[in-house]
Scaffold this motif. Structure first.
Motif, PDB file in Angstrom:
ATOM      1  N   LEU A 196     -24.376  35.047 -25.680  1.00 15.61           N
ATOM      2  CA  LEU A 196     -25.706  35.651 -25.547  1.00 15.61           C
ATOM      3  C   LEU A 196     -26.565  34.889 -24.545  1.00 15.61           C
ATOM      4  N   GLU A 197     -26.495  33.581 -24.604  1.00 12.82           N
ATOM      5  CA  GLU A 197     -27.289  32.760 -23.687  1.00 12.82           C
ATOM      6  C   GLU A 197     -26.904  33.027 -22.234  1.00 12.82           C
ATOM      7  N   TYR A 198     -25.607  33.040 -21.949  1.00  9.12           N
ATOM      8  CA  TYR A 198     -25.146  33.303 -20.586  1.00  9.12           C
ATOM      9  C   TYR A 198     -25.508  34.715 -20.142  1.00  9.12           C
ATOM     10  N   CYS A 199     -25.197  35.691 -20.963  1.00  4.61           N
ATOM     11  CA  CYS A 199     -25.439  37.086 -20.587  1.00  4.61           C
ATOM     12  C   CYS A 199     -26.917  37.355 -20.336  1.00  4.61           C
ATOM     13  N   SER A 200     -27.783  36.669 -21.052  1.00  2.13           N
ATOM     14  CA  SER A 200     -29.224  36.876 -20.856  1.00  2.13           C
ATOM     15  C   SER A 200     -29.692  36.378 -19.492  1.00  2.13           C
ATOM     16  N   THR A 201     -28.895  35.538 -18.837  1.00  2.00           N
ATOM     17  CA  THR A 201     -29.254  35.081 -17.487  1.00  2.00           C
ATOM     18  C   THR A 201     -28.897  36.130 -16.431  1.00  2.00           C
ATOM     19  N   LEU A 202     -28.102  37.127 -16.824  1.00  2.45           N
ATOM     20  CA  LEU A 202     -27.627  38.131 -15.876  1.00  2.45           C
ATOM     21  C   LEU A 202     -28.490  39.383 -15.836  1.00  2.45           C
ATOM     22  N   GLY A 203     -29.221  39.614 -16.912  1.00  2.47           N
ATOM     23  CA  GLY A 203     -30.041  40.822 -17.002  1.00  2.47           C
ATOM     24  C   GLY A 203     -30.509  41.026 -18.425  1.00  2.47           C
ATOM     25  N   GLU A 204     -30.924  42.246 -18.710  1.00  2.60           N
ATOM     26  CA  GLU A 204     -31.393  42.589 -20.046  1.00  2.60           C
ATOM     27  C   GLU A 204     -30.192  42.846 -20.950  1.00  2.60           C
ATOM     28  N   VAL A 205     -30.183  42.192 -22.101  1.00  2.40           N
ATOM     29  CA  VAL A 205     -29.085  42.293 -23.053  1.00  2.40           C
ATOM     30  C   VAL A 205     -29.545  43.153 -24.227  1.00  2.40           C
ATOM     31  N   TYR A 206     -28.708  44.140 -24.604  1.00  7.88           N
ATOM     32  CA  TYR A 206     -29.063  44.986 -25.745  1.00  7.88           C
ATOM     33  C   TYR A 206     -27.804  45.536 -26.406  1.00  7.88           C
ATOM     34  N   ASP A 207     -27.993  46.299 -27.468  1.00 11.61           N
ATOM     35  CA  ASP A 207     -26.886  46.802 -28.295  1.00 11.61           C
ATOM     36  C   ASP A 207     -25.946  45.670 -28.699  1.00 11.61           C
ATOM     37  N   ILE A 208     -26.530  44.600 -29.191  1.00  7.94           N
ATOM     38  CA  ILE A 208     -25.776  43.413 -29.585  1.00  7.94           C
ATOM     39  C   ILE A 208     -25.168  43.627 -30.974  1.00  7.94           C
ATOM     40  N   VAL A 209     -23.869  43.389 -31.068  1.00 12.05           N
ATOM     41  CA  VAL A 209     -23.167  43.453 -32.348  1.00 12.05           C
ATOM     42  C   VAL A 209     -22.310  42.193 -32.456  1.00 12.05           C
ATOM     43  N   ILE A 210     -22.518  41.438 -33.532  1.00 12.34           N
ATOM     44  CA  ILE A 210     -21.691  40.271 -33.800  1.00 12.34           C
ATOM     45  C   ILE A 210     -21.162  40.423 -35.216  1.00 12.34           C
ATOM     46  N   GLU A 211     -19.844  40.557 -35.325  1.00 14.34           N
ATOM     47  CA  GLU A 211     -19.229  40.774 -36.625  1.00 14.34           C
ATOM     48  C   GLU A 211     -18.298  39.616 -36.973  1.00 14.34           C
ATOM     49  N   ASP A 212     -18.344  39.215 -38.227  1.00 16.89           N
ATOM     50  CA  ASP A 212     -17.500  38.148 -38.746  1.00 16.89           C
ATOM     51  C   ASP A 212     -16.153  38.758 -39.149  1.00 16.89           C
ATOM     52  N   MET A 213     -15.164  38.577 -38.299  1.00 17.41           N
ATOM     53  CA  MET A 213     -13.857  39.191 -38.541  1.00 17.41           C
ATOM     54  C   MET A 213     -13.125  38.539 -39.714  1.00 17.41           C
ATOM     55  N   ASP A 214     -13.444  37.303 -40.046  1.00 12.65           N
ATOM     56  CA  ASP A 214     -12.846  36.658 -41.201  1.00 12.65           C
ATOM     57  C   ASP A 214     -13.308  37.355 -42.472  1.00 12.65           C
ATOM     58  N   ARG A 215     -14.590  37.639 -42.586  1.00 10.95           N
ATOM     59  CA  ARG A 215     -15.104  38.373 -43.741  1.00 10.95           C
ATOM     60  C   ARG A 215     -14.476  39.763 -43.813  1.00 10.95           C
ATOM     61  N   GLN A 216     -14.380  40.417 -42.669  1.00  9.99           N
ATOM     62  CA  GLN A 216     -13.793  41.763 -42.647  1.00  9.99           C
ATOM     63  C   GLN A 216     -12.349  41.747 -43.130  1.00  9.99           C
ATOM     64  N   SER A 217     -11.598  40.717 -42.750  1.00  6.05           N
ATOM     65  CA  SER A 217     -10.187  40.641 -43.154  1.00  6.05           C
ATOM     66  C   SER A 217     -10.043  40.434 -44.662  1.00  6.05           C
ATOM     67  N   ARG A 218     -11.125  39.951 -45.289  1.00  5.39           N
ATOM     68  CA  ARG A 218     -11.113  39.774 -46.756  1.00  5.39           C
ATOM     69  C   ARG A 218     -11.728  40.969 -47.476  1.00  5.39           C
TER      70      ARG A 218
END
Length: 83
Positions: free
Chosen positions: A57-79
């Motif tokens: 997120l930090e890097y991408c925000s230097t490139l332009g406007e960042v939106y539609d952010i989704v961060i999912e915990d795949m470990d929780r999903q696997s359980r």
């Protein structure tokens, strides 16, 4: 156990974006896998598995406007839990 826990997805809107340069930056600066950086010079879609989504997120925000952010915990999903 997963090596990279967080599925990180977002859009970057900007000017003169270059998917090849962004992909190279990811591969040289971030630990992760399943990188997808596609789009054109004004909109790039990012998909990346990492343990440090805040760095993405930090890097991408230097490139332009960042939106539609989704961060999912795949470990929780696997359980069978909500990610």
């Amino acid at each position: 156990m997963l090596e990279f826990k967080y599925d990180t997805q977002l859009l970057i809107e900007g000017k003169n974006l270059n998917e090849d340069e962004i992909s190279e930056y990811f591969t040289t600066h971030f630990k992760g896998d399943c990188l997808l950086a596609v789009g054109d010079d004004e909109l790039i879609k990012i998909h990346f598995h990492t343990n440090e989504p805040w760095k993405v997120l930090e890097y991408c925000s230097t490139l332009g406007e960042v939106y539609d952010i989704v961060i999912e915990d795949m470990d929780r999903q696997s359980r069978g839990l909500k990610g």
